[in-house]
Design a protein around this motif. Structure first.
Motif, PDB file in Angstrom:
ATOM      1  N   GLY A 106      -9.504  32.513  -4.444  1.00 27.91           N
ATOM      2  CA  GLY A 106      -9.817  32.574  -3.025  1.00 27.91           C
ATOM      3  C   GLY A 106     -11.275  32.246  -2.789  1.00 27.91           C
ATOM      4  O   GLY A 106     -12.033  31.997  -3.722  1.00 27.91           O
ATOM      5  N   GLY A 107     -11.662  32.250  -1.512  1.00 29.60           N
ATOM      6  CA  GLY A 107     -13.048  31.965  -1.179  1.00 29.60           C
ATOM      7  C   GLY A 107     -13.341  30.477  -1.112  1.00 29.60           C
ATOM      8  O   GLY A 107     -12.451  29.633  -1.240  1.00 29.60           O
ATOM      9  N   LEU A 108     -14.622  30.159  -0.910  1.00 29.83           N
ATOM     10  CA  LEU A 108     -15.068  28.774  -0.750  1.00 29.83           C
ATOM     11  C   LEU A 108     -16.199  28.481  -1.723  1.00 29.83           C
ATOM     12  O   LEU A 108     -17.190  29.208  -1.777  1.00 29.83           O
ATOM     13  N   LEU A 109     -16.042  27.401  -2.480  1.00 36.46           N
ATOM     14  CA  LEU A 109     -17.083  26.904  -3.373  1.00 36.46           C
ATOM     15  C   LEU A 109     -17.547  25.559  -2.842  1.00 36.46           C
ATOM     16  O   LEU A 109     -16.738  24.647  -2.667  1.00 36.46           O
ATOM     17  N   GLN A 128     -16.401  38.520  -5.215  1.00 39.09           N
ATOM     18  CA  GLN A 128     -15.614  39.035  -4.105  1.00 39.09           C
ATOM     19  C   GLN A 128     -16.555  39.369  -2.957  1.00 39.09           C
ATOM     20  O   GLN A 128     -17.474  40.165  -3.127  1.00 39.09           O
ATOM     21  N   LYS A 129     -16.357  38.749  -1.819  1.00 38.27           N
ATOM     22  CA  LYS A 129     -17.040  39.060  -0.564  1.00 38.27           C
ATOM     23  C   LYS A 129     -18.473  38.538  -0.482  1.00 38.27           C
ATOM     24  O   LYS A 129     -18.968  38.243   0.601  1.00 38.27           O
ATOM     25  N   ALA A 130     -19.180  38.438  -1.599  1.00 35.57           N
ATOM     26  CA  ALA A 130     -20.580  38.038  -1.558  1.00 35.57           C
ATOM     27  C   ALA A 130     -20.743  36.545  -1.310  1.00 35.57           C
ATOM     28  O   ALA A 130     -19.831  35.754  -1.545  1.00 35.57           O
ATOM     29  N   LYS A 131     -21.938  36.167  -0.835  1.00 37.94           N
ATOM     30  CA  LYS A 131     -22.332  34.763  -0.764  1.00 37.94           C
ATOM     31  C   LYS A 131     -23.441  34.555  -1.783  1.00 37.94           C
ATOM     32  O   LYS A 131     -24.466  35.240  -1.745  1.00 37.94           O
ATOM     33  N   VAL A 132     -23.230  33.620  -2.700  1.00 32.28           N
ATOM     34  CA  VAL A 132     -24.213  33.320  -3.742  1.00 32.28           C
ATOM     35  C   VAL A 132     -24.659  31.876  -3.578  1.00 32.28           C
ATOM     36  O   VAL A 132     -23.821  30.965  -3.549  1.00 32.28           O
ATOM     37  N   VAL A 133     -25.958  31.671  -3.442  1.00 32.65           N
ATOM     38  CA  VAL A 133     -26.507  30.333  -3.268  1.00 32.65           C
ATOM     39  C   VAL A 133     -27.393  30.007  -4.471  1.00 32.65           C
ATOM     40  O   VAL A 133     -28.341  30.742  -4.762  1.00 32.65           O
ATOM     41  N   ILE A 134     -27.086  28.926  -5.158  1.00 29.33           N
ATOM     42  CA  ILE A 134     -27.835  28.505  -6.336  1.00 29.33           C
ATOM     43  C   ILE A 134     -28.721  27.337  -5.943  1.00 29.33           C
ATOM     44  O   ILE A 134     -28.238  26.252  -5.615  1.00 29.33           O
ATOM     45  N   HIS A 135     -30.031  27.551  -5.960  1.00 30.35           N
ATOM     46  CA  HIS A 135     -30.984  26.522  -5.575  1.00 30.35           C
ATOM     47  C   HIS A 135     -31.396  25.725  -6.814  1.00 30.35           C
ATOM     48  O   HIS A 135     -32.541  25.788  -7.273  1.00 30.35           O
ATOM     49  N   GLY A 136     -30.455  25.011  -7.373  1.00 31.71           N
ATOM     50  CA  GLY A 136     -30.691  24.242  -8.585  1.00 31.71           C
ATOM     51  C   GLY A 136     -29.377  23.783  -9.172  1.00 31.71           C
ATOM     52  O   GLY A 136     -28.335  23.783  -8.500  1.00 31.71           O
ATOM     53  N   GLN A 137     -29.405  23.416 -10.449  1.00 35.08           N
ATOM     54  CA  GLN A 137     -28.190  22.998 -11.152  1.00 35.08           C
ATOM     55  C   GLN A 137     -27.534  24.231 -11.781  1.00 35.08           C
ATOM     56  O   GLN A 137     -28.182  25.261 -11.967  1.00 35.08           O
ATOM     57  N   CYS A 138     -26.258  24.091 -12.152  1.00 43.35           N
ATOM     58  CA  CYS A 138     -25.585  25.211 -12.807  1.00 43.35           C
ATOM     59  C   CYS A 138     -24.699  24.714 -13.937  1.00 43.35           C
ATOM     60  O   CYS A 138     -24.246  23.570 -13.935  1.00 43.35           O
ATOM     61  N   GLY A 139     -24.467  25.584 -14.910  1.00 42.21           N
ATOM     62  CA  GLY A 139     -23.698  25.249 -16.096  1.00 42.21           C
ATOM     63  C   GLY A 139     -22.200  25.393 -15.890  1.00 42.21           C
ATOM     64  O   GLY A 139     -21.694  25.459 -14.764  1.00 42.21           O
ATOM     65  N   VAL A 140     -21.499  25.467 -16.990  1.00 42.27           N
ATOM     66  CA  VAL A 140     -20.034  25.499 -17.005  1.00 42.27           C
ATOM     67  C   VAL A 140     -19.489  26.713 -16.239  1.00 42.27           C
ATOM     68  O   VAL A 140     -20.024  27.815 -16.313  1.00 42.27           O
ATOM     69  N   GLY A 141     -18.407  26.502 -15.508  1.00 44.28           N
ATOM     70  CA  GLY A 141     -17.620  27.601 -14.957  1.00 44.28           C
ATOM     71  C   GLY A 141     -18.230  28.355 -13.804  1.00 44.28           C
ATOM     72  O   GLY A 141     -17.953  29.549 -13.638  1.00 44.28           O
ATOM     73  N   VAL A 142     -19.039  27.707 -12.966  1.00 48.91           N
ATOM     74  CA  VAL A 142     -19.560  28.409 -11.795  1.00 48.91           C
ATOM     75  C   VAL A 142     -18.391  28.874 -10.924  1.00 48.91           C
ATOM     76  O   VAL A 142     -17.396  28.178 -10.762  1.00 48.91           O
ATOM     77  N   ALA A 143     -18.496  30.085 -10.395  1.00 47.71           N
ATOM     78  CA  ALA A 143     -17.468  30.681  -9.532  1.00 47.71           C
ATOM     79  C   ALA A 143     -16.115  30.790 -10.218  1.00 47.71           C
ATOM     80  O   ALA A 143     -15.080  30.809  -9.562  1.00 47.71           O
ATOM     81  N   GLU A 144     -16.112  30.909 -11.522  1.00 51.43           N
ATOM     82  CA  GLU A 144     -14.852  31.048 -12.285  1.00 51.43           C
ATOM     83  C   GLU A 144     -14.124  32.320 -11.849  1.00 51.43           C
ATOM     84  O   GLU A 144     -14.716  33.380 -11.701  1.00 51.43           O
ATOM     85  N   ASN A 145     -12.827  32.179 -11.583  1.00 54.37           N
ATOM     86  CA  ASN A 145     -11.972  33.289 -11.147  1.00 54.37           C
ATOM     87  C   ASN A 145     -12.505  33.968  -9.878  1.00 54.37           C
ATOM     88  O   ASN A 145     -12.343  35.166  -9.689  1.00 54.37           O
ATOM     89  N   MET A 146     -13.086  33.192  -9.014  1.00 46.27           N
ATOM     90  CA  MET A 146     -13.579  33.705  -7.733  1.00 46.27           C
ATOM     91  C   MET A 146     -12.412  34.203  -6.886  1.00 46.27           C
ATOM     92  O   MET A 146     -11.349  33.584  -6.843  1.00 46.27           O
ATOM     93  N   MET A 147     -12.625  35.331  -6.199  1.00 48.35           N
ATOM     94  CA  MET A 147     -11.556  35.940  -5.407  1.00 48.35           C
ATOM     95  C   MET A 147     -11.748  35.728  -3.905  1.00 48.35           C
ATOM     96  O   MET A 147     -10.793  35.511  -3.173  1.00 48.35           O
ATOM     97  N   SER A 148     -12.986  35.826  -3.435  1.00 50.88           N
ATOM     98  CA  SER A 148     -13.292  35.662  -2.020  1.00 50.88           C
ATOM     99  C   SER A 148     -14.787  35.438  -1.878  1.00 50.88           C
ATOM    100  O   SER A 148     -15.516  35.394  -2.861  1.00 50.88           O
ATOM    101  N   GLY A 149     -15.254  35.300  -0.641  1.00 55.55           N
ATOM    102  CA  GLY A 149     -16.671  35.062  -0.434  1.00 55.55           C
ATOM    103  C   GLY A 149     -16.994  33.578  -0.494  1.00 55.55           C
ATOM    104  O   GLY A 149     -16.129  32.720  -0.310  1.00 55.55           O
ATOM    105  N   GLU A 150     -18.247  33.265  -0.783  1.00 57.33           N
ATOM    106  CA  GLU A 150     -18.703  31.876  -0.790  1.00 57.33           C
ATOM    107  C   GLU A 150     -19.749  31.677  -1.870  1.00 57.33           C
ATOM    108  O   GLU A 150     -20.619  32.527  -2.079  1.00 57.33           O
ATOM    109  N   VAL A 151     -19.659  30.559  -2.566  1.00 61.12           N
ATOM    110  CA  VAL A 151     -20.656  30.164  -3.559  1.00 61.12           C
ATOM    111  C   VAL A 151     -21.103  28.750  -3.216  1.00 61.12           C
ATOM    112  O   VAL A 151     -20.271  27.861  -3.026  1.00 61.12           O
TER     113      VAL A 151
END
Length: 227
Positions: free
Chosen positions: A105-108, A66-89
């Protein structure tokens, strides 16, 4: 910038620290180093902070965001941003299965490819994949948008409700009750905004739109083979 080394600090402590930040915090920029595929990293964030994960990460990263921006500089496993409400991943690499599952909600943004069932049961999240997606993506998708700049695997949008799907490349096959639909000026404008937000330079007119034919909303004997 606040930097935390996950080789030295247990992930539970890191998550608790980030989750405990108040909305008015001045500590808005964070870097997590040496993640080494940890699971459930940076989950449940509720403050408007920015977290950069420097490396590959495991299952359910940035879940319930919720509200945060999370940036993953690499690969990611199952379920990234699962049940995300807002913010950006943002995933700088590729994502495994079920990216953005049940997101409300939010942007992936996934800059590489996404695996099977991307956007499964999405409920309002917007997902932009700069590469391709695997089979059964947007399965039972209820609302929101899935934008695929590459190709889509088999059974795209199976049992879809009212989510909007935009695909630039080839679609291997459509799932039950999913059909190609007309791209109206409204949809072109919406897609243009999503592409801009994700940093994608592409002509919205080069995409095709898919959605529900609404034949499975209520049981009808003539449609029994589609169930």
């Amino acid at each position: 910038m606040n930097t935390i080394d996950l080789e030295k600090t247990p992930l539970r402590e890191v998550n608790q620290r980030l989750q405990g930040l108040p909305a008015e915090t001045n500590e808005r920029l964070w870097k997590l180093t040496n993640p080494h595929g940890e699971h459930a990293c940076a989950v449940g964030l509720t403050a408007p902070i920015e977290v950069h994960i420097e490396g590959h990460i495991g299952y359910y990263c940035a879940g319930m965001n919720q509200k945060a921006k999370v940036v993953i500089h690499g690969q990611c496993g199952v379920g990234v941003a699962e049940n995300m409400m807002s913010g950006e991943v943002v995933v700088k690499g590729t994502a495994s299965a079920a990216a953005g599952a049940t997101g409300q909600g939010g942007l992936l943004v996934i800059e590489g490819d996404a695996g099977t069932r991307c956007g499964i049961s999405m409920k309002g999240i917007d997902i932009v994949v700069k590469g391709s997606v695997g089979a059964m993506s947007a399965f039972m998708a209820q609302s929101g948008a899935l934008v695929v700049c590459g190709d889509a695997g088999a059974n795209l949008g199976d049992s879809i409700y009212e989510a909007r799907l935009y695909v630039r490349g080839k679609v291997e096959s459509l799932g039950a009750d999913c059909v190609e639909k007309k791209m109206t000026p409204h949809h072109l404008a919406k897609l243009a905004r999503l592409l801009q937000a994700a940093g994608v330079e592409a002509d919205p007119k080069s995409f095709k739109r898919y959605g529900s034919s609404r034949k499975l909303y209520n049981f009808h004997i003539d449609n029994v083979d589609a169930y």
